[in-house]
Scaffold this active site. Sequence first.
Site: not given
Length: 503
Positions: A146, A297, A18, A294, A143, A21, A129, A126
């Site tokens: 996530h 997905k 994405h 943020k 978390c 990256h 992570c 998690c």
Amino acid sequence: MPKFYITTPIYYVNDKPHIGHAYTTIAADVLARYHRLAGDEVYFLTGTDEHGSKIAEAAQAAGKSPKEFCDENAAKFQMLWDRLDISHNQFIRTTDELHIKGVEKFLGRLKEAGAIYDGEYEGLYCQGCERFLTEKELVNGKCPDHLTAPQLIKEKNYFFKLKEYLSKVAKLIDEGKIKIMPESRRSEVLGLIKQGLDDFSVSRESVKWGIELPFDRKQVAYVWVDALINYISALGYDEDGEKFKKFWPADIHLMAKDIIKFHALYWPAMLIAAGLPAPKVVFAHGFFTVDGQKMSKSLGNTIDPDALIDSFGAEAIRYLLLSQFPFGQDGDIKAGNFSIQYNADLANGVGNFTSRVLSMAEKYLSASGGGGVVPEKDYTFSDEVAGIWRQYKEAMDRFQIDAAIEMIKKLNGFGDGYVERQKPWELAKTDPEELKKVIYNLLEIARHLAIMLYPIMPETAERILSFLGQSDWKNRKLAELKDWGGLEPGTKVEKGANLFPRI
Ligand code: ME8
């Protein structure tokens, strides 16, 4: 020749890449290209992180074997880096034989050094992570990154004696031998040390998709330990090996702030335990939101880098992503404004300036057989341009890519202002000698602009330099290229194609 070893994180292959990256990898590419231009011997490493339960489960959900799944997703990263003109020297995959050997050797070394012991572990894991969380980190039992509840895991693990090595890491940070950048991250890391950290587990018993420990084949290396070792396994991790001797320690590990603890504390501690030097710089840039939100997905606001490249071209995307907010800080990617900024900075900025200058050279100083000719040198602007170069270099040396981009804009604006003041179209009628001076200065500004652009928009730079009749510039170092007067009188120039058609 000075060397410069730069790395990006190795990215998880549970999905395709994405723009987060892409952002880090483009930034690393800019720094790698800048250092090559400066004459350093650069080694630029990127790659993919392929082991662990997160990947294994994603593969299972896709109905594929882990390796088959990793092959497919790693190829997507490689394809994207090709499209974005990323100039890495190596793409490492943690499933590569070279890496597996490196992990086995390094963990064996830690064991021999007495830095690893076994014990029982119970904790909240998690998977997103790929680490254990403390009760304190949870928000409503979940978390915070996530938004999932961690799993309670109890198993036999091997542990690394972090507590024993932490003060040594702190000393290296204090002495500036490991530079944590930007400054705010350094304080954060020192705060973590003060707070105290526990030894961490280096293996997992229940996970199967990973690298077996050389001293206990029933356990696999913890995915983070496996991943960090890539920075040395890529070089062959052999203290007597040419590549390892030449490039280790890394000059900069680049990443976002989410993974600084692993890079600034765990990794240097493990290196010290294994008797190896620590990285020189750990630079953690900020985290960005997309149009104020943020990226996730579930919110459906992840941006596909390929779609961006389809709309704007890879060169523009490299520029647009890096010029959004100061490098190092958190920020917002205003993808909705990309076309406005594209038109302002690229179509009306660099594109317009170079095409105007080259057209004027062709029109007023035409060469036989087409194109234009570079007139006699003029040194009016050697000081001004040297000043801009100084600031550009200072910015790049501090990894302030956005500040280097500002210098490009400054030079571009300086050139535009000069055209407006001199009005070459009037000089053509009134003062042909002055016109020649003005055209020399404009062509030379365009050359400097192209060299400055090269790390950020390499193809654009190459095209401008070829329109300017420059063919051997790559064989020369920046120290020489940035001197005023590089364009030789008599060189043929051509108008060339439109670099950035308006959107
Ligand atoms: O953490 N803003 O991999 P990963 C800026 N495999 N950068 C972002 C970003 C955002 N919103 N989202 C992601 C891992 N990044 C491990 C690393 S290294 C030994 C192992 C970038 O796929 C940024 O570089 O989750 C961040 O550090 C990285 O992607 C995390 O990539």
